[in-house]
Design an enzyme around this catalytic site. Structure first.
Site, PDB file in Angstrom:
ATOM      1  N   LYS A  95       0.820  -1.225   0.000  1.00 53.82           N
ATOM      2  CA  LYS A  95       0.000   0.000   0.000  1.00 53.82           C
ATOM      3  C   LYS A  95       0.849   1.268   0.000  1.00 53.82           C
ATOM      4  CE  LYS A  95      -4.334  -1.832   1.295  1.00 53.82           C
ATOM      5  NZ  LYS A  95      -5.592  -1.727   1.961  1.00 53.82           N
ATOM      6  N   LYS A 132      -5.540 -10.599  -4.955  1.00 50.94           N
ATOM      7  CA  LYS A 132      -6.741 -10.874  -4.153  1.00 50.94           C
ATOM      8  C   LYS A 132      -7.859  -9.904  -4.527  1.00 50.94           C
ATOM      9  CE  LYS A 132      -6.445  -7.961  -0.102  1.00 50.94           C
ATOM     10  NZ  LYS A 132      -7.050  -7.702   1.153  1.00 50.94           N
ATOM     11  N   LYS A 172     -11.474  -4.166  -2.273  1.00 55.65           N
ATOM     12  CA  LYS A 172     -12.434  -3.055  -2.409  1.00 55.65           C
ATOM     13  C   LYS A 172     -11.856  -1.920  -3.229  1.00 55.65           C
ATOM     14  CE  LYS A 172     -14.007  -3.557   2.345  1.00 55.65           C
ATOM     15  NZ  LYS A 172     -13.006  -3.427   3.402  1.00 55.65           N
TER      16      LYS A 172
HETATM   17  N1  AQP Z   1      -9.936 -11.399  -1.281  1.00 52.16           N
HETATM   18  C1  AQP Z   1     -10.185 -11.800  -0.061  1.00 52.16           C
HETATM   19  N2  AQP Z   1     -10.410 -13.114   0.208  1.00 52.16           N
HETATM   20  C2  AQP Z   1     -10.693 -13.549   1.459  1.00 52.16           C
HETATM   21  N3  AQP Z   1     -10.794 -12.710   2.527  1.00 52.16           N
HETATM   22  C3  AQP Z   1     -10.588 -11.392   2.309  1.00 52.16           C
HETATM   23  N4  AQP Z   1     -10.614 -10.318   3.125  1.00 52.16           N
HETATM   24  C4  AQP Z   1     -10.341  -9.193   2.410  1.00 52.16           C
HETATM   25  N5  AQP Z   1     -10.125  -9.514   1.133  1.00 52.16           N
HETATM   26  C5  AQP Z   1     -10.271 -10.868   1.018  1.00 52.16           C
HETATM   27  C6  AQP Z   1     -10.927 -10.392   4.540  1.00 52.16           C
HETATM   28  O1  AQP Z   1     -12.026  -9.527   4.794  1.00 52.16           O
HETATM   29  C7  AQP Z   1     -11.919  -9.023   6.121  1.00 52.16           C
HETATM   30  C8  AQP Z   1     -12.169  -7.552   6.128  1.00 52.16           C
HETATM   31  O2  AQP Z   1     -11.193  -6.899   5.376  1.00 52.16           O
HETATM   32  P1  AQP Z   1     -10.966  -5.342   5.572  1.00 52.16           P
HETATM   33  O3  AQP Z   1     -12.042  -4.580   4.971  1.00 52.16           O
HETATM   34  O4  AQP Z   1     -10.759  -5.049   6.985  1.00 52.16           O
HETATM   35  O5  AQP Z   1      -9.593  -5.069   4.911  1.00 52.16           O
HETATM   36  P2  AQP Z   1      -8.883  -5.513   3.620  1.00 52.16           P
HETATM   37  O6  AQP Z   1      -8.272  -6.863   3.798  1.00 52.16           O
HETATM   38  O7  AQP Z   1      -7.923  -4.429   3.349  1.00 52.16           O
HETATM   39  O8  AQP Z   1     -10.011  -5.573   2.517  1.00 52.16           O
HETATM   40  P3  AQP Z   1      -9.895  -5.192   1.001  1.00 52.16           P
HETATM   41  O9  AQP Z   1     -11.171  -5.511   0.374  1.00 52.16           O
HETATM   42  O10 AQP Z   1      -8.703  -5.794   0.354  1.00 52.16           O
HETATM   43  O11 AQP Z   1      -9.750  -3.611   1.037  1.00 52.16           O
HETATM   44  P4  AQP Z   1      -8.688  -2.692   0.381  1.00 52.16           P
HETATM   45  O12 AQP Z   1      -8.852  -2.817  -1.085  1.00 52.16           O
HETATM   46  O13 AQP Z   1      -9.064  -1.329   0.895  1.00 52.16           O
HETATM   47  O14 AQP Z   1      -7.334  -3.150   0.845  1.00 52.16           O
HETATM   48  C9  AQP Z   1     -10.538  -9.418   6.639  1.00 52.16           C
HETATM   49  O15 AQP Z   1     -10.683 -10.515   7.499  1.00 52.16           O
HETATM   50  C10 AQP Z   1      -9.801  -9.834   5.401  1.00 52.16           C
HETATM   51  O16 AQP Z   1      -8.842 -10.845   5.666  1.00 52.16           O
END
Ligand code: AQP
Length: 326
Positions: free
Chosen positions: A111, A192, A195
């Site tokens: 990031k 992965k 969002k």
């Molecule tokens: N692709 C994924 N597969 C399985 N689990 C996932 N998680 C996130 N992406 C995947 C799990 O979702 C929970 C909440 O995640 P979060 O919103 O706290 O943070 P994150 O991991 O940063 O989610 P994103 O969607 O990837 O957001 P951005 O794009 O902003 O970085 C966690 O338990 C995570 O493991």
């Protein structure tokens, strides 16, 4: 009863990866554990956020928790910033963390992209996450496998304080799903599902319309072999579709491989659209109802009070161990 803690950031629409990796576990666990589920808004401001959108996303995630089946009678549901002890414990843990271990976190590297202007909050993110977990004497943390390294750091910090001071923290374990622990992006199955990816067809959000779900799945990247086989190294796209299918339907991957033997990717994708829409539609209907209701705010206020009372017991112990205050 053992205790579960987990959280999701209120950043944009929650997607199938968040659901299959983490949220689905929230519901299963509430029968056998004392569960605490948080909307981690302080994590969301590690990158700039529009205040109105953030407030609205907090309520969206809270409503989604309830829509997927988190029961506020059984589980505590609250917003992180409503319990100031998260930030207090994060500072104490910061003073017990090494800069080297934080710079090594792969999520920080991805990031921050090595920019000197990367927000310091991105570096401290895993320490705040450790505080979230340790504050509640958590035994089990249901998360996706992208969080494995952060859970390891949480355990290291707990053990470090326990060994250098006195036994202060419960050392938690991560809990990862067999199917769905890492859902990959539909347009690039080597990344992965996320969002923040710019292409909306890279993910399926829980609130997507059926037409959008159909378009995203039918456009999903596969390969030119034309054989439906689970092989994440050589066939990441098809394997990702099979994993999603299995996690949503409960049918095992080998059973799916056998069912689709001799058929093309189109058949698999078409059925996956149906399975996905069928799983998402009831969630969306419940979400729309709950998001409008006044009850949501009172559930979150009550949750913050209950969470705050547990957190205060831990903080009293932590302040004593470190000699803080009077
Ligand atoms: N692709 C994924 N597969 C399985 N689990 C996932 N998680 C996130 N992406 C995947 C799990 O979702 C929970 C909440 O995640 P979060 O919103 O706290 O943070 P994150 O991991 O940063 O989610 P994103 O969607 O990837 O957001 P951005 O794009 O902003 O970085 C966690 O338990 C995570 O493991």
């Amino acid at each position: 009863m053992k205790r579960v803690f987990s959280g999701v950031q209120p950043t944009g629409n929650i997607h199938l990866g968040n659901y299959l990796g983490a949220l689905k576990q929230f519901v299963e666990l509430q029968e056998d554990y004392e569960c605490i589920y948080c909307i981690v808004d302080e994590h969301a401001i590690t990158v700039p956020k529009d205040p109105k959108e953030l407030r609205s996303s907090i309520l969206d995630v809270a409503a989604l928790y309830l829509a997927i089946g988190v029961d506020p009678e059984k589980s505590i549901v609250f917003v992180q910033s409503q319990v100031p002890a998260h930030a207090e414990l994060a500072w104490i843990l910061t003073c017990n963390s090494y800069t080297g271990e934080l710079f090594r976190m792969t999520q920080f590297k991805a990031k921050s992209q090595n920019k000197e202007s990367a927000p310091a909050g991105l570096l401290m993110y895993p320490v705040l996450m450790a505080a979230d977990i340790l504050l509640y004497d958590t035994d089990v943390v249901p998360v996706g496998d992208d969080q494995k390294q952060h859970i390891e750091l949480t355990r290291d910090l707990a053990i470090r304080v326990n060994n250098t001071r006195e036994k202060t923290f419960v050392v938690p374990e991560g809990r990862f799903m067999k199917a769905g622990a890492r859902v990959m992006a539909l347009d690039d199955p080597t990344q992965k599902m996320s969002k923040s990816a710019p292409n909306a067809h890279s993910r399926i959000s829980l609130l997507d319309e059926p037409s959008k779900i159909k378009k995203s799945i039918m456009k999903a990247t596969t390969d030119s072999e034309g054989v439906i086989r689970f092989d994440p190294v050589n066939k990441p796209g098809v394997s990702n579709l099979l994993s999603i299918y299995s996690a949503l339907s409960g049918e095992s991957v080998p059973a799916l491989e056998a069912r689709y033997e001799g058929q093309g990717y189109g058949a698999l994708k078409k059925d996956l659209v149906e399975v996905t829409v069928a799983a998402m539609e009831p969630i969306k209907a419940r979400f729309n109802e709950i998001r409008q209701s006044d009850e949501l705010i009172s559930i979150l206020r009550d949750g913050a009070e209950r969470a705050g009372a547990i957190a205060e017991v831990t903080m009293k112990r932590v302040r004593d161990v470190f000699g803080l205050g009077l």
